[in-house]
Each structure stands twice: as C-alpha cells, then as structure tokens.
Design an enzyme around this catalytic site. Structure first.
Site, mmCIF file in Angstrom:
data_model
loop_
_atom_site.group_PDB
_atom_site.id
_atom_site.type_symbol
_atom_site.label_atom_id
_atom_site.label_comp_id
_atom_site.label_asym_id
_atom_site.label_seq_id
_atom_site.Cartn_x
_atom_site.Cartn_y
_atom_site.Cartn_z
ATOM 1 N N GLU A 288 1.360 62.308 -50.408
ATOM 2 C CA GLU A 288 0.368 62.796 -51.377
ATOM 3 C C GLU A 288 0.411 61.922 -52.626
ATOM 4 O O GLU A 288 1.463 61.371 -52.960
ATOM 5 C CB GLU A 288 0.721 64.228 -51.794
ATOM 6 C CG GLU A 288 -0.204 65.302 -51.230
ATOM 7 C CD GLU A 288 -1.545 65.428 -51.947
ATOM 8 O OE1 GLU A 288 -2.223 64.404 -52.170
ATOM 9 O OE2 GLU A 288 -1.906 66.569 -52.273
ATOM 10 N N ASP A 289 -0.717 61.839 -53.312
ATOM 11 C CA ASP A 289 -0.745 61.065 -54.553
ATOM 12 C C ASP A 289 -0.011 61.787 -55.680
ATOM 13 O O ASP A 289 0.806 61.206 -56.384
ATOM 14 C CB ASP A 289 -2.192 60.746 -54.970
ATOM 15 C CG ASP A 289 -3.096 61.977 -55.039
ATOM 16 O OD1 ASP A 289 -2.655 63.100 -54.687
ATOM 17 O OD2 ASP A 289 -4.266 61.828 -55.441
ATOM 18 N N PHE B 37 -3.853 63.995 -67.560
ATOM 19 C CA PHE B 37 -4.683 63.652 -66.414
ATOM 20 C C PHE B 37 -4.623 62.136 -66.223
ATOM 21 O O PHE B 37 -4.824 61.375 -67.157
ATOM 22 C CB PHE B 37 -6.127 64.114 -66.597
ATOM 23 C CG PHE B 37 -6.862 64.138 -65.295
ATOM 24 C CD1 PHE B 37 -6.709 65.213 -64.428
ATOM 25 C CD2 PHE B 37 -7.654 63.064 -64.899
ATOM 26 C CE1 PHE B 37 -7.345 65.221 -63.189
ATOM 27 C CE2 PHE B 37 -8.295 63.069 -63.668
ATOM 28 C CZ PHE B 37 -8.141 64.144 -62.816
ATOM 29 N N ARG C 120 -10.278 54.846 -58.821
ATOM 30 C CA ARG C 120 -9.237 54.787 -57.774
ATOM 31 C C ARG C 120 -8.707 53.371 -57.587
ATOM 32 O O ARG C 120 -7.585 53.164 -57.152
ATOM 33 C CB ARG C 120 -9.811 55.246 -56.428
ATOM 34 C CG ARG C 120 -10.142 56.725 -56.350
ATOM 35 C CD ARG C 120 -10.401 57.098 -54.893
ATOM 36 N NE ARG C 120 -11.081 58.366 -54.749
ATOM 37 C CZ ARG C 120 -10.494 59.558 -54.765
ATOM 38 N NH1 ARG C 120 -9.195 59.653 -54.941
ATOM 39 N NH2 ARG C 120 -11.195 60.664 -54.611
HETATM 40 P P1 IMP Z 1 -2.260 70.836 -56.752
HETATM 41 O O1 IMP Z 1 -2.613 71.664 -55.567
HETATM 42 O O2 IMP Z 1 -2.539 71.571 -58.036
HETATM 43 O O3 IMP Z 1 -0.845 70.299 -56.718
HETATM 44 O O4 IMP Z 1 -3.294 69.653 -56.796
HETATM 45 C C1 IMP Z 1 -3.101 68.438 -56.231
HETATM 46 C C2 IMP Z 1 -4.388 67.647 -56.252
HETATM 47 O O5 IMP Z 1 -5.074 67.734 -57.522
HETATM 48 C C3 IMP Z 1 -4.071 66.172 -56.088
HETATM 49 O O6 IMP Z 1 -4.003 65.790 -54.731
HETATM 50 C C4 IMP Z 1 -5.196 65.493 -56.826
HETATM 51 O O7 IMP Z 1 -6.304 65.318 -55.978
HETATM 52 C C5 IMP Z 1 -5.573 66.466 -57.924
HETATM 53 N N1 IMP Z 1 -4.985 66.110 -59.217
HETATM 54 C C6 IMP Z 1 -4.087 66.814 -59.930
HETATM 55 N N2 IMP Z 1 -3.750 66.191 -61.078
HETATM 56 C C7 IMP Z 1 -4.462 65.038 -61.090
HETATM 57 C C8 IMP Z 1 -4.532 63.935 -62.025
HETATM 58 O O8 IMP Z 1 -3.867 63.863 -63.074
HETATM 59 N N3 IMP Z 1 -5.364 62.918 -61.674
HETATM 60 C C9 IMP Z 1 -6.100 62.912 -60.522
HETATM 61 N N4 IMP Z 1 -6.073 63.918 -59.636
HETATM 62 C C10 IMP Z 1 -5.245 64.982 -59.910
#
Ligand code: IMP
Length: 182
Positions: free
Chosen positions: A105-106, A158, A171
């Site tokens: 995951e990113d 962010f 990206r």
């Molecule tokens: P989670 O379920 O809240 O952990 O959300 C994860 C997803 O939210 C990631 O896979 C990203 O797609 C998105 N996301 C959360 N924070 C960021 C950020 O700072 N930049 C870009 N995407 C983010």
C-alpha cells in the site's frame, strides 16, 4: 483520508527521492532474506502503490521467485467519514491459498482500508501474509493493523507524489511533497 477543502498547491518536499530509494532498498533486502528460495506474490493496491511497488520488486534479489498482482479498492462514504467498509473494484487474480503474499500500500492513514483487506485476504488461507506500507500517519490511526514492512512514519499532512495523488494529480512526481491550501 485527510479532510480536504477547495484546492491545494505543492508546499515542499517531505521525502526526497534519494531517501525513498534508500529506504526501499532496505525493505527489499529484508524481503530478499526472508523469502529466499520461495515464491512470493506481491500484491499492489491500485493506483497509489504502483510506483513504490515497481521500485521495490526490482530491488528484490533474483533468489526470490517474485510474482506481481494488483487489487483496486474504493472506500464507501466520503473522504471525511470513512466507514471502514471497502469496495473491491478489482480483486487479485492469484488464487491466494498456499501462496506467500505481501500486500503493498502507498499510505496508511486511518488504517481502515488496510485492516479490512488484511482480514479479507487472511480468510483465503495464504501460506503467509504480510503488509508493506510506504507511509504511515500514526496520529490518524483508527484501526489497528500490523505492518511488517514500513517505509516512513509521517506527520498528519496530506502528501502527494511517488504514486500518491490529490484528485488524480501529482502521482508522477519523483519526491513526496506535502500540499498547502491556496
Ligand atoms: P485509510 O483507509 O484511511 O488508511 O486510507 C488509505 C487511503 O487513503 C490511501 O490508500 C490513499 O489512497 C488515501 N490517502 C490517505 N492519506 C493520503 C495522503 O496524504 N495523500 C494521498 N492519499 C492519501
């Protein structure tokens, strides 16, 4: 996901491509040691993980039989009220049973996406299952989810670049930037 208002511009570099490269090489070394002589299915979560995963798999040693697969997901609800339920847009193609799997995951923000996917994939009885996450925002964490390979812990900002986007943009940036309003 972090709450977002009208528009954002690039603020500054949080993690340079050199730091990302160095840390990715360290993670790839650990993976190479751990899966030496084994078949490993590396599953990337589209689209954010693509660039990190592309670099990571190329740094894993040839003594690991690496396979690549992908999933695409979207979370139900708007960005500020993530319900924790994840919609599977595209499932992985690999039959997971008996495979060693690393889910890539990113970023882990609240952790809801990752904890959901972990539970779902573990239920398929893989031989082993681990997660590899480039970025983690510990301050935002709502769901407990084990991360076996972690790139960096970052503050609650962010970020974009190196696969991460804001509304589909940025990206392709080589470094990871934080964004500012305006
Ligand atoms: P989670 O379920 O809240 O952990 O959300 C994860 C997803 O939210 C990631 O896979 C990203 O797609 C998105 N996301 C959360 N924070 C960021 C950020 O700072 N930049 C870009 N995407 C983010």
């Amino acid at each position: 996901m972090t709450e977002m208002n009208a528009s954002f511009k690039l603020g500054g570099i949080l993690l340079s491509k050199e730091r990302i490269h160095e840390r990715t090489a360290e993670i790839a070394d650990s993976i190479s040691r751990e899966y030496d002589g084994k078949r490993l299915v590396v599953v990337g979560v589209l689209k954010g993980a693509v660039i990190f995963m592309a670099d990571l798999v190329r740094m894993i040693k040839d003594s690991v039989d690496v396979r690549m697969d992908f999933m695409a997901v979207s979370s139900y609800g708007d960005s500020s009220t993530s319900s924790g339920a994840v919609k599977i847009i595209k499932d992985m193609d690999t039959f997971a049973e008996d495979e060693h799997i690393i889910l890539v995951e990113d970023i882990m923000d609240t952790g809801l996406t990752l904890s959901y996917l972990r539970e779902m994939l573990m239920a398929r009885n893989p031989r082993s299952f681990k997660t590899c996450v480039l970025l983690e925002k510990p301050e935002r964490k709502k769901a407990e989810c084990a991360i076996e390979y972690r790139g960096f812990e970052i503050p609650d900002k962010f970020v974009v670049g190196y696969g991460l986007d804001y509304a589909g943009k940025w990206r392709n940036l080589s470094d990871i930037w934080y964004v500012t309003e305006g």
